[in-house]
Design a protein around this motif. Sequence first.
Motif, PDB file in Angstrom:
ATOM      1  N   GLU A   1     132.206   6.433   2.318  1.00  0.00           N
ATOM      2  CA  GLU A   1     130.938   6.409   3.054  1.00  0.00           C
ATOM      3  C   GLU A   1     130.012   5.352   2.434  1.00  0.00           C
ATOM      4  N   MET A   2     130.017   4.177   3.000  1.00  0.00           N
ATOM      5  CA  MET A   2     129.269   3.073   2.390  1.00  0.00           C
ATOM      6  C   MET A   2     127.754   3.260   2.497  1.00  0.00           C
ATOM      7  N   ASP A   3     127.301   3.928   3.570  1.00  0.00           N
ATOM      8  CA  ASP A   3     125.854   4.163   3.674  1.00  0.00           C
ATOM      9  C   ASP A   3     125.382   5.084   2.551  1.00  0.00           C
ATOM     10  N   PHE A   4     126.208   6.094   2.252  1.00  0.00           N
ATOM     11  CA  PHE A   4     125.870   6.998   1.153  1.00  0.00           C
ATOM     12  C   PHE A   4     125.825   6.214  -0.160  1.00  0.00           C
ATOM     13  N   ALA A   5     126.839   5.382  -0.383  1.00  0.00           N
ATOM     14  CA  ALA A   5     126.886   4.583  -1.618  1.00  0.00           C
ATOM     15  C   ALA A   5     125.620   3.739  -1.760  1.00  0.00           C
ATOM     16  N   ARG A   6     125.208   3.134  -0.645  1.00  0.00           N
ATOM     17  CA  ARG A   6     124.069   2.224  -0.662  1.00  0.00           C
ATOM     18  C   ARG A   6     122.756   2.987  -0.862  1.00  0.00           C
ATOM     19  N   GLU A   7     122.648   4.129  -0.176  1.00  0.00           N
ATOM     20  CA  GLU A   7     121.355   4.842  -0.183  1.00  0.00           C
ATOM     21  C   GLU A   7     121.177   5.746  -1.392  1.00  0.00           C
ATOM     22  N   VAL A   8     122.261   6.367  -1.845  1.00  0.00           N
ATOM     23  CA  VAL A   8     122.117   7.438  -2.838  1.00  0.00           C
ATOM     24  C   VAL A   8     122.619   7.015  -4.224  1.00  0.00           C
ATOM     25  N   GLY A   9     123.548   6.068  -4.260  1.00  0.00           N
ATOM     26  CA  GLY A   9     124.107   5.668  -5.549  1.00  0.00           C
ATOM     27  C   GLY A   9     123.072   5.007  -6.442  1.00  0.00           C
ATOM     28  N   ASP A  10     123.058   5.406  -7.709  1.00  0.00           N
ATOM     29  CA  ASP A  10     122.296   4.638  -8.699  1.00  0.00           C
ATOM     30  C   ASP A  10     123.162   3.478  -9.182  1.00  0.00           C
ATOM     31  N   VAL A  11     124.458   3.775  -9.275  1.00  0.00           N
ATOM     32  CA  VAL A  11     125.431   2.764  -9.698  1.00  0.00           C
ATOM     33  C   VAL A  11     126.607   2.838  -8.743  1.00  0.00           C
ATOM     34  N   VAL A  12     127.061   1.697  -8.287  1.00  0.00           N
ATOM     35  CA  VAL A  12     128.287   1.646  -7.487  1.00  0.00           C
ATOM     36  C   VAL A  12     129.367   0.982  -8.345  1.00  0.00           C
ATOM     37  N   VAL A  13     130.497   1.672  -8.433  1.00  0.00           N
ATOM     38  CA  VAL A  13     131.638   1.173  -9.201  1.00  0.00           C
ATOM     39  C   VAL A  13     132.704   0.735  -8.204  1.00  0.00           C
ATOM     40  N   VAL A  14     133.170  -0.475  -8.358  1.00  0.00           N
ATOM     41  CA  VAL A  14     134.217  -0.962  -7.456  1.00  0.00           C
ATOM     42  C   VAL A  14     135.527  -1.010  -8.236  1.00  0.00           C
ATOM     43  N   MET A  15     136.522  -0.248  -7.730  1.00  0.00           N
ATOM     44  CA  MET A  15     137.842  -0.259  -8.386  1.00  0.00           C
ATOM     45  C   MET A  15     138.824  -1.056  -7.552  1.00  0.00           C
ATOM     46  N   ASP A  16     139.697  -1.737  -8.252  1.00  0.00           N
ATOM     47  CA  ASP A  16     140.798  -2.419  -7.575  1.00  0.00           C
ATOM     48  C   ASP A  16     141.886  -2.664  -8.608  1.00  0.00           C
ATOM     49  N   GLY A  17     143.123  -2.455  -8.208  1.00  0.00           N
ATOM     50  CA  GLY A  17     144.244  -2.747  -9.111  1.00  0.00           C
ATOM     51  C   GLY A  17     144.187  -1.951 -10.408  1.00  0.00           C
ATOM     52  N   GLY A  18     143.634  -0.734 -10.379  1.00  0.00           N
ATOM     53  CA  GLY A  18     143.671   0.114 -11.576  1.00  0.00           C
ATOM     54  C   GLY A  18     142.540  -0.123 -12.554  1.00  0.00           C
ATOM     55  N   GLY A  19     141.581  -0.920 -12.155  1.00  0.00           N
ATOM     56  CA  GLY A  19     140.461  -1.150 -13.071  1.00  0.00           C
ATOM     57  C   GLY A  19     139.149  -1.217 -12.322  1.00  0.00           C
ATOM     58  N   ILE A  20     138.059  -1.211 -13.103  1.00  0.00           N
ATOM     59  CA  ILE A  20     136.746  -1.411 -12.502  1.00  0.00           C
ATOM     60  C   ILE A  20     136.524  -2.914 -12.440  1.00  0.00           C
TER      61      ILE A  20
ATOM     62  N   GLU B   1     133.929  -4.426 -10.800  1.00  0.00           N
ATOM     63  CA  GLU B   1     132.521  -4.654 -11.064  1.00  0.00           C
ATOM     64  C   GLU B   1     131.750  -3.371 -10.811  1.00  0.00           C
ATOM     65  N   SER B   2     130.572  -3.290 -11.416  1.00  0.00           N
ATOM     66  CA  SER B   2     129.715  -2.135 -11.170  1.00  0.00           C
ATOM     67  C   SER B   2     128.280  -2.596 -11.290  1.00  0.00           C
ATOM     68  N   GLY B   3     127.414  -1.897 -10.575  1.00  0.00           N
ATOM     69  CA  GLY B   3     126.006  -2.279 -10.629  1.00  0.00           C
ATOM     70  C   GLY B   3     125.214  -1.540  -9.586  1.00  0.00           C
ATOM     71  N   GLN B   4     123.970  -1.935  -9.440  1.00  0.00           N
ATOM     72  CA  GLN B   4     123.125  -1.285  -8.447  1.00  0.00           C
ATOM     73  C   GLN B   4     123.648  -1.605  -7.047  1.00  0.00           C
ATOM     74  N   PRO B   5     123.516  -0.644  -6.138  1.00  0.00           N
ATOM     75  CA  PRO B   5     124.047  -0.866  -4.787  1.00  0.00           C
ATOM     76  C   PRO B   5     123.509  -2.136  -4.142  1.00  0.00           C
TER      77      PRO B   5
ATOM     78  N   VAL C   1     123.760   9.047 -10.189  1.00  0.00           N
ATOM     79  CA  VAL C   1     124.757   9.212  -9.134  1.00  0.00           C
ATOM     80  C   VAL C   1     125.629   7.953  -9.158  1.00  0.00           C
ATOM     81  N   VAL C   2     126.869   8.148  -9.558  1.00  0.00           N
ATOM     82  CA  VAL C   2     127.814   7.032  -9.640  1.00  0.00           C
ATOM     83  C   VAL C   2     128.757   7.147  -8.452  1.00  0.00           C
ATOM     84  N   VAL C   3     128.778   6.135  -7.622  1.00  0.00           N
ATOM     85  CA  VAL C   3     129.647   6.168  -6.442  1.00  0.00           C
ATOM     86  C   VAL C   3     130.807   5.192  -6.677  1.00  0.00           C
ATOM     87  N   VAL C   4     132.018   5.733  -6.555  1.00  0.00           N
ATOM     88  CA  VAL C   4     133.218   4.932  -6.822  1.00  0.00           C
ATOM     89  C   VAL C   4     133.835   4.545  -5.481  1.00  0.00           C
TER      90      VAL C   4
END
Length: 264
Positions: free
Chosen positions: A216-235, A237-241, A45-48
């Motif tokens: 939904e940050m709680d969903f990202a934290r609880e359910v995400g295996d990986v959280v991807v943070v986008m800003d300015g058209g790119g990733i 950082e990404s990693g475990q919540p 589960v990748v949460v962007v």
Amino acid sequence: MKKNSVMTGASPSAEPIVRIRGLRKSFGSHVVLNGIDFDVLPSQVVVVIGPSGSGKSTFLRCCNGLEQPEGGTVEICGRTLVQDGRMLPDHDLNALREEVGMVFQSFNLFPHLSVLDNVTLGPRKLRGLSRKEAEERAQALLTKVGLAHKALAMPASLSGGQKQRVAIARALAMEPRVMLFDEPTSALDPELVGEVLQVMKLLASEGMTMMVVTHEMDFAREVGDVVVVMDGGGIIESGQPATIFTNPTQERTRSFLQAVLTRA
Ligand SMILES: Nc1ncnc2c1ncn2[C@@H]1O[C@H](COP(=O)(O)OP(=O)(O)OP(=O)(O)O)[C@@H](O)[C@H]1O
């Protein structure tokens, strides 16, 4: 129930279900995706997440061919959807899209069809299922999303949360290998958000591979295996919540999280 990486089977050596390399997309002179590389492994589960306008939806829409990128490659289940900005021809594109279920913020149900017909249409028309087979599958999925009793209802009579659960059942009826969710709860009244997230959590616990754009940050934290943070058209950082939420490496991630968590 939160999965762990063993249960998800998402070991680093698994073949990715979605493989993205050098993805670039602009609207006119506005560069929205500036060369994204990313893999989604089976059952992950990748949460962007990221600020408004950072390219999250565009990123997701490039993963099922709803947007045509100028550059880069997208592979789904080992087959190439886009290569060097060139899309598959329509016939192959449609076949590959069947592997990718998509749920939108605005539900997109067919208003003139009953709930049951919304869910059976794709399998009957695109997969050649008989009405009986399609209806059996649809009833099972409507039960799963808690809406078996609404099979004969029309979309207009449903709440937003119910519409979105039908949209999820409709996407699942095509038996996709991966599900993309584009802000699935953003159009809902706050009291209806939970029922949709509950269904998504169920899918995650069953091992569905999912990419979810959400605020939904709680969903990202609880359910995400990986959280991807986008800003300015790119990733950025990404990693475990746990890491992203407690110890992000980027100052921009820290200030984004601070802003959304304070607002919540
Ligand atoms: N069809 C389009 N034509 C022109 N510009 C577009 C189009 N779609 C998106 N954009 C622009 O691309 C940028 C990224 O949009 P996108 O919807 O991907 O961002 P987002 O991170 O999902 O934002 P939000 O959280 O507000 O939904 C925005 O500046 C947006 O205005």
